[in-house]
Scaffold this active site. Structure first.
Site, PDB file in Angstrom:
ATOM      1  N   HIS A 427       0.844  -1.201   0.000  1.00 16.04           N
ATOM      2  CA  HIS A 427       0.000   0.000   0.000  1.00 16.04           C
ATOM      3  C   HIS A 427       0.874   1.244   0.000  1.00 16.04           C
ATOM      4  O   HIS A 427       1.506   1.569   1.011  1.00 16.04           O
ATOM      5  CB  HIS A 427      -0.944  -0.010   1.219  1.00 16.04           C
ATOM      6  N   ASN A 477      -5.086   4.079   7.404  1.00 17.60           N
ATOM      7  CA  ASN A 477      -6.426   4.563   7.036  1.00 17.60           C
ATOM      8  C   ASN A 477      -7.467   4.200   8.086  1.00 17.60           C
ATOM      9  O   ASN A 477      -8.452   4.907   8.268  1.00 17.60           O
ATOM     10  CB  ASN A 477      -6.817   4.032   5.654  1.00 17.60           C
TER      11      ASN A 477
END
Ligand code: T1G
Length: 697
Positions: A427, A477
């Site tokens: 990511h 996140n």
């Protein structure tokens, strides 16, 4: 004599060779060895000069940072350097690799300095929340002038040998072996009967407007204090003799040593180096990666391809149509042109990367030979699975299949292939060729050597790689979504987005959460809220819809010129968008909420409490290995102020007991959102800290 310093004699030159791998940190044993070495040289008949030189890859990397916070041990570095400078013998420093902090200060205590062209020097103490504490603030200005000295100290940047020569730090730049160079130079100085040149006896340069420099540095440092105190330390040189200046420097050094910023920045220094070392991957050999495939040439795909090219890898980027391929090629060319402009690459490297290493293709079969492929397509599970089915069909055995998804379930993606052991999440953060953070998402079936390869690739790309487990939003996140929700709750209850941004920017964030949302694009959050609502919100959760109304009106932030702020005057001239306040008032009225005022302290306290509480859940569930993994994620991916060390370091410094009691207080009105993290409760109950959890590793 300590085994850290080797003493040898070359004619009438005594050589003190430093051997304290990996970077010749000035530990107590090294300091003692240098002191004894000077004594021995001065007692050694026929010695006319002393050469100090480092073995291995550096002259000195500075004081031994692992000794900080512990009782200081004799001999102290300032006294040692004064002793070296005061020697009746000529003392020469021969520098290679890095000479940083106390290491450069040792060289400044010598009478002459020679360096190889690749040598780099600097005073990076400000990066540790400190300032040069062994005479650097008193000696460097005497060699370079005040402005150049303050530039080196307040930025903490490393400068090359040529520049160091230009500003007067280094006398000679010469290629070759540092020891041989040093001996030859010392012999030449002896032959010329060169005088000893104690820097401390050199005249002070023209002073400057100290208050103006102090204020300007403080403003530039956005809340970090040590750079500005370098100005006061240099100023002290003008208040008395050298000894008085040294004393003043020492006092400021000790005052900074007691600060929370010093604790935060040293935590960041060691955590940055520890986060990539995972016990479970010790001795696991990564697979070799020379050729990377990237699926999707949008902003993220193009950024990932650029990062791989900049690391010297071959890249096959796949797009669905030639037009889309051309657009992707254009984005990558733009990124590389930027790197060329910033001097990160030269013209040859630029053309090699764009014309040879990069290939844009539109057919999956072209990926049959890649070692690793990273998918960066639209964030929808069905689309992801279709891509991975193709990759499973075409990629060679042993190729690693990675997804750049920022929240989708990697286990589900992996299970949709015939080789789940070869699947993991990589990511990246936008812009992927600039942002340092990489979350290496290790799925349930990811093979150890595949995980190890993720970290090896991260290192090759110059990233700070953090291991993350599989959950919605992984580490970063997931925590972001919680502290953003906390901010939205405060807005419902009476705060404004602009007050919240101002409070968090005062806390040290480069940008507050609403300015960041405008930068990233409000449509991303909107899509996330719609997805969560479709999955079904817990009835106990407070729902906030004013931001959806903003998006429904077509306001996505900077990219549409309006969001929480109005960007008519450009990104740097943002002004609050009054429509937002109207939308908020409407929602409050609809929810029957009477707004109240929030102080900046309360805003920051609640925001940080939400961040820490969710972070503790992420660590408690094993999504993040250690608290320091969360700290590095927020530092390198979410703009958390480095001088605070990260949210969990901040929590330790601020006090877990108080924080937990505040969270329990907030839970009185919202028990669902503020359910205290079990790990936080346990640490408080055991009188422990997140640092204790880090030590358990
Ligand atoms: N003290 C102790 N350990 C150090 C160290 C230091 N100064 N510098 C590096 N290490 C360890 C590091 O933790 C790692 O350990 C290994 O060495 C390799 O480092 C009075 C008070 C030198 C440019 O701030 O910037 O002097 O993880 O992985 O990428 O004024 O390390 O392997 O166990 O970073 O090649 C000022 C800090 C001190 C420089 C090499 N000096 N170091 O980078 O390797 S304050 C600094 C660096 C001072 C005086 C004041 C970098 C490096 P491990 P690495 P690298």
């Amino acid at each position: 004599m300590s085994d850290k310093i080797a003493y040898s004699r070359h004619g009438d030159i005594a050589v003190l060779s430093v051997r304290n791998p990996p970077v010749n940190a000035l530990s107590q044993a090294v300091r003692q060895g240098l002191w004894d070495g000077m004594d021995r040289a001065e007692a050694d008949t026929g010695v006319r000069a002393v050469l100090i030189v480092g073995e291995g890859r550096a002259f000195f990397a500075g004081a031994d940072i692992t000794e900080f916070g512990k009782p200081p041990l004799d001999p102290f570095l300032p006294e040692l350097i004064n002793r070296i400078e005061a020697s009746p013998l000529l003392v020469v420093a021969s520098m290679h690799g890095v000479s940083l902090g106390g290491g450069l200060e040792v060289a400044l205590g010598c009478h002459y300095r020679i360096a190889v062209p690749s040598a780099r020097v600097g005073l990076p103490e400000v990066h540790l929340g400190l300032l040069p504490g062994a005479g650097g603030t008193q000696r460097l200005p005497r060699l370079t002038g005040v402005e150049a000295a303050l530039d080196v100290m307040t930025t903490g940047r490393q400068i090359g040998a040529a520049q160091a020569h230009k500003i007067g730090i280094v006398d000679v730049v010469q290629d070759g072996d540092p020891t041989q160079n040093g001996i030859a130079y010392a012999e030449k100085l002896v032959a010329e009967d060169a005088p000893r040149r104690p820097v401390s006896e050199m005249p002070l340069p023209t002073p400057i407007d100290w208050d103006a420099a102090f204020d300007a540095t403080l403003t530039r440092s956005k809340g970090q204090i040590s750079p500005a105190w370098c100005v006061r330390a240099v100023q002290a040189a003008y208040d008395g003799d050298f000894a008085a200046g040294l004393k003043a420097e020492r006092q400021i050094f000790f005052d900074l040593m007691q600060t929370d910023q010093r604790k935060g920045m040293i935590h960041a220094f060691f955590s940055e180096r520890a986060v990539g070392n995972l016990p479970e991957l010790k001795g696991v050999e990564p697979r070799s990666i020379a050729h990377v495939g990237v699926i999707g040439g949008g902003t993220m795909g193009a950024g990932i391809a650029t990062a791989a090219l900049l690391a010297g890898l071959r890249v096959h980027l796949l797009e669905m149509t030639p037009e889309a391929g051309e657009a992707a090629h254009g984005r990558i060319a733009g990124n590389l042109a930027g790197a060329l402009k910033r001097g990160k690459i030269n013209a040859d490297q630029h053309s090699t990367m764009l014309d040879q290493a990069l290939q844009v293709v539109t057919n999956y079969d072209a990926l049959s030979d890649v070692d690793l492929v990273i998918e960066a397509v639209f964030e929808e599970m069905a689309v992801k699975k279709a891509v991975f089915a193709e990759l499973d069909r075409v990629c060679k055995p042993g190729a690693i299949l990675a997804s750049n998804t920022s929240y989708l379930n990697i286990n589900e993606i992996a299970a949709s292939t015939s080789r789940p052991g070869d699947v993991l999440g990589l990511h990246f953060f936008s812009p992927a060729h600039v942002m340092k953070l990489l979350e290496v998402v290790v799925a349930d079936q990811t093979a150890p050597d595949v995980a190890a390869t993720g970290f090896a690739l991260g290192k090759a790309l110059g990233k700070i790689s953090v291991r993350a487990g599989v959950c919605d939003g992984f580490i970063g996140n997931r925590i972001l979504s919680t502290y953003r929700t906390c901010a939205d709750h405060m807005i419902l209850d009476g705060a404004s987005p602009f007050e919240i941004d101002a409070a968090l920017e005062a806390f040290g964030f480069a940008m507050g959460p609403f300015a960041v949302a405008d930068l990233a694009g409000l449509d991303i959050g909107w899509a996330g809220r719609k997805r969560k609502r479709a999955e079904g919100l817990d009835p106990r959760a407070r729902d906030v819809t004013y931001a959806d109304k903003l998006c429904e009106a077509g306001h996505f932030g900077q990219k549409t010129g309006k969001g929480y702020y109005d960007y008519a005057g450009g990104p740097k001239a943002r002004v609050p968008n009054p429509d937002v306040l109207a939308l908020i008032e409407t929602e409050r009225a609809a929810q029957g909420i009477t707004p109240r005022t929030f102080t900046a302290d309360e805003i920051t306290r609640r925001y940080m409490a939400a961040m820490v509480n969710e972070a503790a859940k992420v660590v408690g569930e094993g999504i993040a290995r250690r608290p320091l993994d969360v700290d590095m994620t927020l530092l390198f991916g979410y703009g958390f102020p480095r001088y605070r060390g990260g949210p969990l370091k901040w929590a330790d410094i601020d006090g877990l007991t108080g924080l937990l009691s505040d969270i329990r207080g907030y839970a009185q009105t919202d028990p669902y959102f503020w359910a205290p993290a079990p790990l936080l409760c346990q640490l408080v109950a055991d009188g422990q800290t997140f640092d204790d959890a880090n030590k358990k590793g």
